[in-house]
Design a protein around this motif. Structure first.
Motif, PDB file in Angstrom:
ATOM      1  N   LEU A 217       5.280   8.240  -5.887  1.00 50.95           N
ATOM      2  CA  LEU A 217       4.301   8.663  -5.816  1.00 50.95           C
ATOM      3  C   LEU A 217       3.659   8.829  -7.186  1.00 50.95           C
ATOM      4  O   LEU A 217       2.177   9.184  -7.575  1.00 50.95           O
ATOM      5  CB  LEU A 217       4.246  10.115  -4.879  1.00 50.95           C
ATOM      6  CG  LEU A 217       4.547  10.061  -3.422  1.00 50.95           C
ATOM      7  CD1 LEU A 217       4.859  11.343  -2.915  1.00 50.95           C
ATOM      8  CD2 LEU A 217       3.553   9.305  -2.561  1.00 50.95           C
TER       9      LEU A 217
ATOM     10  N   SER B 277       0.295  -0.770  -0.297  1.00 47.73           N
ATOM     11  CA  SER B 277       0.108  -0.227   0.265  1.00 47.73           C
ATOM     12  C   SER B 277       1.163   1.866  -0.361  1.00 47.73           C
ATOM     13  O   SER B 277       2.107   0.907   0.125  1.00 47.73           O
ATOM     14  CB  SER B 277      -1.041  -0.193   1.141  1.00 47.73           C
ATOM     15  OG  SER B 277       0.239  -0.195   2.604  1.00 47.73           O
ATOM     16  N   ASP B 278       0.136   2.282  -0.708  1.00 48.34           N
ATOM     17  CA  ASP B 278       0.734   3.485  -0.404  1.00 48.34           C
ATOM     18  C   ASP B 278       1.530   4.191   1.006  1.00 48.34           C
ATOM     19  O   ASP B 278       2.517   4.673   0.980  1.00 48.34           O
ATOM     20  CB  ASP B 278      -0.350   4.671  -1.128  1.00 48.34           C
ATOM     21  CG  ASP B 278      -0.394   4.323  -2.134  1.00 48.34           C
ATOM     22  OD1 ASP B 278      -0.259   3.901  -2.640  1.00 48.34           O
ATOM     23  OD2 ASP B 278      -0.982   5.113  -2.844  1.00 48.34           O
TER      24      ASP B 278
ATOM     25  N   ALA C 279       1.771   5.612  -7.957  1.00 46.52           N
ATOM     26  CA  ALA C 279       0.658   5.240  -7.158  1.00 46.52           C
ATOM     27  C   ALA C 279      -0.293   5.921  -7.414  1.00 46.52           C
ATOM     28  O   ALA C 279      -1.793   5.860  -7.667  1.00 46.52           O
ATOM     29  CB  ALA C 279       0.668   5.457  -6.029  1.00 46.52           C
TER      30      ALA C 279
END
Length: 582
Positions: free
Chosen positions: A187, A51-52, A190
């Protein structure tokens, strides 16, 4: 929106002597530990699959370790009303770990200064100059902050803090810049993934909405087709009876012939609607059997010959000189060919020419034990309005018609060719349409692997002549029963009518029917219950019970077990003759 300028803040921090970035290059620094750095980057790359939140936490844990810091964190812009007015500490490690998720203002923070200056910055005792750090315990002696690049704006800032006499140097700045670049890539990935997932969800929601709309439309079409059958049944029967009653009145017969042609057109439109519904629900099936192709072609031509003669068309058919046996659903194949011929007649101006050519091998030349099907090619050409090039790729889509076709006096619904394609595919065949454009005619080619080695006798011409029978009609539609009763009476049958189940039960006490035609959907006692009760009557032991229904799928339903057979409304005279013969 742009990040608010931090110039006043920068000036204040510089004047206070809190900004000591120049000391990074003056301080002695340790040699790079590329092995440890490489191992850390490899671990972070693996974290990209998580997950982020887990990935960002791994990032700050790595910064904490490689920079030997007391605390480490990443501050990401928290957009609000289109403005970047705050940073959120998205992940924190070390002595400030309990502050994860904390919000601080962008215009009064170390991260805001670093982003405003566009480069890494080193601060001493930042708590004394930034109120947003007042909650950080213990004292912060130094803070090294590196902007996290992004497009079109920076994502935020990556930072490490010292809470003792540990000092940061240029090597720590290099490490943080490397981690900041990695953060930017992570990022961006994501965000791209989140955008793709959002678009996929939107596309799926749109697909579901379209599917639901299609289902509602198909349900409406099916209901419309069923409802249209009900008034068509008495009209068709009444007209057939009127034609018999007016046999000696040419003027009346001429008027009835006009009305009959329009009713037949309505029946074809309704049949197309119901076939479209059957296709949608997979209930339009084919039942292959051996038949003579010549008989199939003859029946298809007969279905359109009156209309072709009325429009003064020259209709020519060329068939092989030998009988051709096929394994096909003869009724469905007649429907296919008559649909294609019907379109040719409909869209060819008066006086035009229509040709049907059949190319098929001689079944007698096929070896006796060779069961492989041979191909028959049926080509229909006309000199009609043609098909515009932009419509050809969509010619088999439901409701697909050119503007000139829609403007035609006898234009249909654009369902015929979609039904043709479905039935041809059900016979493992292919259908294609060719046209050089509007006004240049159309050619339809049907390729069907159905020719077999066999011999079949020519079918006899159909007739409605059957021995007189005692018939019970049960339907809550008074017009439908009256018209059908009149037609059957003129054909020599003794007919009794009932508008509900109770009336029918009273009638059979004094009238023993040979055949009972029973509407399924009646108020109160429905057709199923009436059939069960009739089965219990000894006087009805030999009565043939026939269900009448407007539902296209009911004929295959297990609920029809009370009946000997089922007819879809309105029943044709051929259907009635068939069931009355048993």
């Amino acid at each position: 929106m742009t990040v608010p300028t931090a110039s006043p803040l920068v000036s204040r921090i510089q004047q206070a002597g809190a900004l000591v970035t120049a000391e990074l290059d003056a301080r002695s620094h340790r040699s790079p530990d590329y092995a440890a750095e490489s191992e850390a980057l490899h671990a972070m790359a693996q974290a990209l699959t998580e997950s982020d939140t887990a990935m960002l936490q791994k990032l700050v844990d790595t910064a904490l370790t490689l920079c030997a810091a007391g605390s480490a964190g990443i501050s990401l812009h928290e957009p609000k009303d289109g403005q970047y007015s705050a940073f959120r500490w998205a992940a924190v490690a070390g002595r400030c770990a309990d502050l994860a998720g904390h919000l601080i203002p962008t215009d009064d923070s170390p991260g805001g200064v670093a982003i405003a200056l566009g480069s890494p910055q080193l601060f001493v005792f930042p708590k004394r100059h930034f109120r947003c750090l007042a909650h950080v315990v213990p004292e912060v002696t130094e803070e090294l902050v590196v902007p996290v690049p992004g497009t079109p704006k920076p994502w935020g800032a990556l930072w490490v803090m010292s809470h003792d006499d540990h000092h940061f140097d240029s090597e720590h700045r290099r490490i943080l810049k490397s981690l900041a670049a990695f953060t930017c890539a992570a990022l961006t990935i994501a965000q791209a993934k989140a955008d793709a997932e959002a678009r996929a969800r939107e596309a799926e929601e749109a697909r579901r909405a379209v599917a639901a709309a299609e289902a509602h439309k198909d349900d409406f079409i099916a209901t419309l087709g069923h409802e249209l059958r009900n008034p068509l049944a008495p009209i068709d029967s009444a007209m057939a009876a009127a034609q018999r009653l007016a046999a000696d009145c040419p003027a009346v017969l001429s008027a009835l012939a006009v009305a009959n042609r329009q009713v037949q057109q309505l029946k074809r439109l309704v049949s197309d609607l119901l076939d479209a519904s059957r296709i949608r629900h997979g209930k339009l099936s084919v039942r292959p059997a051996h038949a003579l192709l010549g008989d199939i072609i003859k029946d298809a031509i007969a279905a359109v010959s009156e209309q072709a003669e009325r429009r003064r068309h020259q209709l020519h058919a060329t068939l092989p000189p030998y009988p051709v046996t096929v394994s096909a659903d003869a009724a469905r194949l007649v429907q296919v060919i008559s649909n294609v011929l019907g379109d040719a007649v409909k869209y060819t101006p008066p006086g035009g020419e229509i040709t049907l050519d059949v190319d098929a091998p001689d079944p007698a030349a096929i070896p006796e034990h060779d069961s492989a099907p041979r191909e028959v090619v049926i080509t229909v050409r006309d000199t009609g309005i043609g098909v515009p090039p932009d419509l050809l790729p969509r010619i088999f889509d439901r409701f697909s018609q050119s503007r000139s076709a829609r403007m035609g006096a006898e234009g249909g619904l654009g369902l015929g060719l979609s039904v043709v394609k479905y039935l041809v595919n059900a016979h493992q065949g292919e259908v294609s349409v060719f046209s050089e454009g509007e006004g240049k005619g159309t050619q339809v080619v049907l390729r069907l692997p159905i020719v077999r080695h066999s011999s079949v006798e020519h079918s006899a011409s159909t007739t409605h002549g059957i021995p007189p029978a005692r018939i019970l009609l049960v339907d809550d539609n008074a017009d439908a029963t009256e018209a059908l009763a009149l037609l059957l009476t003129l054909d020599g049958h003794e007919v009794k009518r009932a508008q509900n189940g109770l009336e029918a039960l009273v009638l059979v006490e004094s009238f023993t029917p040979d055949v009972a035609l029973i509407d399924i959907h009646m108020p109160g006692m429905d057709g199923h219950e009436l059939a069960r009760l009739l089965r219990q009557r000894t006087q009805c032991a030999s009565t043939r019970l026939v269900a009448l229904t407007g539902s296209t799928g009911a004929k295959d339903s297990a609920a029809m077990r009370e009946f000997d057979c089922c007819l879809v409304k309105p029943p044709s005279l051929e259907d009635l003759a068939f069931v009355m013969r048993g």
